[in-house]
Scaffold this motif. Structure first.
Motif, short mmCIF file in Angstrom:
data_model
loop_
_atom_site.label_atom_id
_atom_site.label_comp_id
_atom_site.label_asym_id
_atom_site.label_seq_id
_atom_site.Cartn_x
_atom_site.Cartn_y
_atom_site.Cartn_z
N ASP A 22 53.84 36.56 -16.30
CA ASP A 22 54.43 36.39 -17.63
C ASP A 22 53.41 36.23 -18.75
O ASP A 22 53.78 35.94 -19.89
CB ASP A 22 55.38 35.18 -17.63
CG ASP A 22 56.56 35.39 -16.69
OD1 ASP A 22 57.10 36.52 -16.66
OD2 ASP A 22 56.93 34.45 -15.97
N ASP A 23 52.13 36.40 -18.45
CA ASP A 23 51.10 36.34 -19.49
C ASP A 23 51.27 37.52 -20.44
O ASP A 23 51.46 38.65 -20.00
CB ASP A 23 49.70 36.38 -18.88
CG ASP A 23 49.35 35.12 -18.11
OD1 ASP A 23 50.07 34.11 -18.25
OD2 ASP A 23 48.36 35.16 -17.36
N ASP A 24 51.17 37.25 -21.73
CA ASP A 24 51.33 38.30 -22.74
C ASP A 24 50.03 39.08 -22.85
O ASP A 24 49.05 38.61 -23.44
CB ASP A 24 51.72 37.69 -24.08
CG ASP A 24 52.17 38.72 -25.10
OD1 ASP A 24 51.58 39.83 -25.13
OD2 ASP A 24 53.10 38.42 -25.85
N LEU A 25 50.01 40.26 -22.27
CA LEU A 25 48.81 41.10 -22.22
C LEU A 25 48.42 41.65 -23.59
O LEU A 25 47.24 41.85 -23.87
CB LEU A 25 49.02 42.25 -21.24
CG LEU A 25 49.43 41.86 -19.82
CD1 LEU A 25 49.76 43.11 -19.01
CD2 LEU A 25 48.38 41.02 -19.15
N ILE A 26 49.42 41.89 -24.42
CA ILE A 26 49.16 42.44 -25.76
C ILE A 26 48.59 41.35 -26.66
O ILE A 26 47.57 41.55 -27.31
CB ILE A 26 50.46 43.04 -26.36
CG1 ILE A 26 51.08 44.07 -25.42
CG2 ILE A 26 50.19 43.61 -27.75
CD1 ILE A 26 50.24 45.27 -25.11
N GLU A 27 49.26 40.22 -26.71
CA GLU A 27 48.81 39.11 -27.55
C GLU A 27 47.41 38.64 -27.15
O GLU A 27 46.59 38.32 -28.00
CB GLU A 27 49.79 37.94 -27.47
CG GLU A 27 49.48 36.83 -28.44
CD GLU A 27 50.54 35.75 -28.40
OE1 GLU A 27 50.16 34.58 -28.26
OE2 GLU A 27 51.73 36.09 -28.52
N ARG A 29 45.21 40.48 -25.98
CA ARG A 29 44.33 41.64 -26.19
C ARG A 29 43.67 42.13 -24.90
O ARG A 29 42.54 42.62 -24.91
CB ARG A 29 43.28 41.35 -27.26
CG ARG A 29 43.89 41.02 -28.60
CD ARG A 29 42.82 40.74 -29.62
NE ARG A 29 43.39 40.20 -30.83
CZ ARG A 29 43.71 40.91 -31.90
NH1 ARG A 29 43.53 42.20 -31.90
NH2 ARG A 29 44.21 40.32 -32.97
N ASP A 59 56.77 46.60 -25.82
CA ASP A 59 57.27 45.53 -24.97
C ASP A 59 57.27 45.92 -23.49
O ASP A 59 57.25 45.04 -22.62
CB ASP A 59 58.66 45.09 -25.40
CG ASP A 59 58.62 44.31 -26.70
OD1 ASP A 59 57.59 43.65 -26.97
OD2 ASP A 59 59.61 44.35 -27.45
N ARG A 62 54.05 44.41 -22.24
CA ARG A 62 53.71 43.05 -22.69
C ARG A 62 53.28 42.12 -21.55
O ARG A 62 52.36 41.33 -21.72
CB ARG A 62 54.88 42.45 -23.46
CG ARG A 62 54.48 41.21 -24.22
CD ARG A 62 55.40 40.91 -25.36
NE ARG A 62 55.40 41.88 -26.42
CZ ARG A 62 54.47 41.99 -27.38
NH1 ARG A 62 53.44 41.18 -27.37
NH2 ARG A 62 54.59 42.89 -28.31
N THR A 63 53.92 42.21 -20.42
CA THR A 63 53.57 41.35 -19.27
C THR A 63 53.53 42.18 -17.99
O THR A 63 54.11 43.27 -17.93
CB THR A 63 54.60 40.22 -19.08
OG1 THR A 63 55.85 40.78 -18.68
CG2 THR A 63 54.78 39.38 -20.35
N ARG A 66 57.09 42.79 -16.83
CA ARG A 66 57.78 43.91 -17.48
C ARG A 66 57.25 45.25 -17.00
O ARG A 66 58.00 46.21 -16.84
CB ARG A 66 57.64 43.79 -19.00
CG ARG A 66 58.47 42.67 -19.57
CD ARG A 66 58.39 42.66 -21.06
NE ARG A 66 59.08 41.49 -21.59
CZ ARG A 66 59.16 41.22 -22.88
NH1 ARG A 66 58.59 42.03 -23.76
NH2 ARG A 66 59.79 40.14 -23.29
#
Length: 75
Positions: A22-27, A29, A59, A62-63, A66
């Motif tokens: 669930d780590d946000d890969l986009i945020e 970077r 999206d 994003r993780t 996903r």
């Protein structure tokens, strides 16, 4: 998912610790616009299916969760 994690780590050598589902890969970077097409190519190789770029949303990437759901449903 191991190949995907390895790819992310290879582009982010300063990354320490695990990459959670669930780590946000986009945020964070961890996937940026310069590497995006290479990442899509990797997903095509791992999934064995072509990816229609016009059907994508940021999206979808994003993780890891996903990515798994969208591109690796059989895993």
């Amino acid at each position: 998912m191991d190949e995907i994690r390895e790819w992310i780590r290879s582009r982010n050598p300063s990354l320490t610790g695990d990459i959670g589902e669930d780590d946000d890969l986009i945020e964070a970077r961890l996937i940026d616009s310069l590497d995006f097409l290479d990442f899509v190519y990797l997903l095509e190789e791992v999934s064995g299916s072509p990816i229609d770029l016009q059907q994508l949303s940021v999206d979808d990437f994003r993780t890891l969760g996903r990515i798994r759901k969208r591109f690796l449903p059989a895993e």
